[in-house]
Design an enzyme around this catalytic site. Sequence first.
Site, PDB file in Angstrom:
ATOM      1  N   ARG A  41       0.809  -1.218   0.000  1.00 55.75           N
ATOM      2  CA  ARG A  41       0.000   0.000   0.000  1.00 55.75           C
ATOM      3  C   ARG A  41       0.848   1.276   0.000  1.00 55.75           C
ATOM      4  NH1 ARG A  41      -3.524   2.987   4.097  1.00 55.75           N
ATOM      5  NH2 ARG A  41      -5.464   3.502   3.006  1.00 55.75           N
ATOM      6  N   ILE A  67      -7.504   7.587  -0.664  1.00 57.84           N
ATOM      7  CA  ILE A  67      -7.312   6.144  -0.776  1.00 57.84           C
ATOM      8  C   ILE A  67      -8.092   5.520   0.371  1.00 57.84           C
ATOM      9  CG2 ILE A  67      -5.118   6.345   0.484  1.00 57.84           C
ATOM     10  CD1 ILE A  67      -4.149   3.835  -0.927  1.00 57.84           C
ATOM     11  N   SER A  68      -8.951   4.582   0.066  1.00 58.09           N
ATOM     12  CA  SER A  68      -9.845   4.002   1.082  1.00 58.09           C
ATOM     13  C   SER A  68      -9.061   3.277   2.163  1.00 58.09           C
ATOM     14  CB  SER A  68     -10.822   3.020   0.431  1.00 58.09           C
ATOM     15  OG  SER A  68     -11.686   3.681  -0.457  1.00 58.09           O
ATOM     16  N   GLN A  69      -9.639   3.248   3.370  1.00 56.94           N
ATOM     17  CA  GLN A  69      -8.981   2.543   4.458  1.00 56.94           C
ATOM     18  C   GLN A  69      -8.997   1.048   4.179  1.00 56.94           C
ATOM     19  OE1 GLN A  69     -12.373   3.775   7.264  1.00 56.94           O
ATOM     20  NE2 GLN A  69     -11.493   2.005   8.315  1.00 56.94           N
ATOM     21  N   PRO A  70      -7.963   0.329   4.605  1.00 58.69           N
ATOM     22  CA  PRO A  70      -7.864  -1.101   4.299  1.00 58.69           C
ATOM     23  C   PRO A  70      -9.085  -1.906   4.732  1.00 58.69           C
ATOM     24  CG  PRO A  70      -5.761  -0.298   5.084  1.00 58.69           C
ATOM     25  CD  PRO A  70      -6.737   0.835   5.249  1.00 58.69           C
TER      26      PRO A  70
END
Length: 221
Positions: A41, A67-70
């Site tokens: 990431r 960027i979306s959280q995992p």
Amino acid sequence: MNSVQGVGMTSQRTRARMVARLREQGIRDERVLTALGTVPRHIFVEPALAHRAYEDTALPLGFGQTISQPYVVARMIELLIADRNVKNALGKTLEVGAGCGYQTAVLAQLTREVYAMERIAPLLARARDNLRQLRLAQVRFKHGDGHLGIPEAKPFDTIILAAAASHVPQPLLDQLAPDGRLMMPLGDENQVLLLVENSAQGFVETRFDAVRFVPLLSGVE
């Protein structure tokens, strides 16, 4: 080590801790956990934020995007492939809102074919560069309006949106294969994850967790 492998706070060990945290948060599908553990990431975020890449948080990309959280990436994909016990569980996939390409790279671990759309040209160029480092040949990019999908490439077994809309765009439903599934954040102020299944009886909707995404905008930049 090279920049893809990472060192220190961007190392494989840090990635493993992220996966362990996702498991503690309730992600159970080992295919999804392996996919997130495989993708570095840190190469998708700004260099100044690389030390935060494996935190469970959304990070800014510029252009008003994140960027979306995992956890959210893992949760959406886990819901898409639930009960699909095959190697390439996602099937032919359309991603709307590729951003920097992080979720694209995770999706590519679970299928042979990903079509990734992005409306902001500089972000799409960044996604291409990022995925080139990972040598993911099964990804095809398109600069376009996500509301419209990619009709020339239909049908898609799975469709996933990384931006929220007040309703499911009809062109995307039209591009969903029989028994296909679509996952998206639904709503304006109060958003939830929505799963749409294209069954023999028609489209079946199921709502899940509350989430917070940027809006799905029309047009291209």
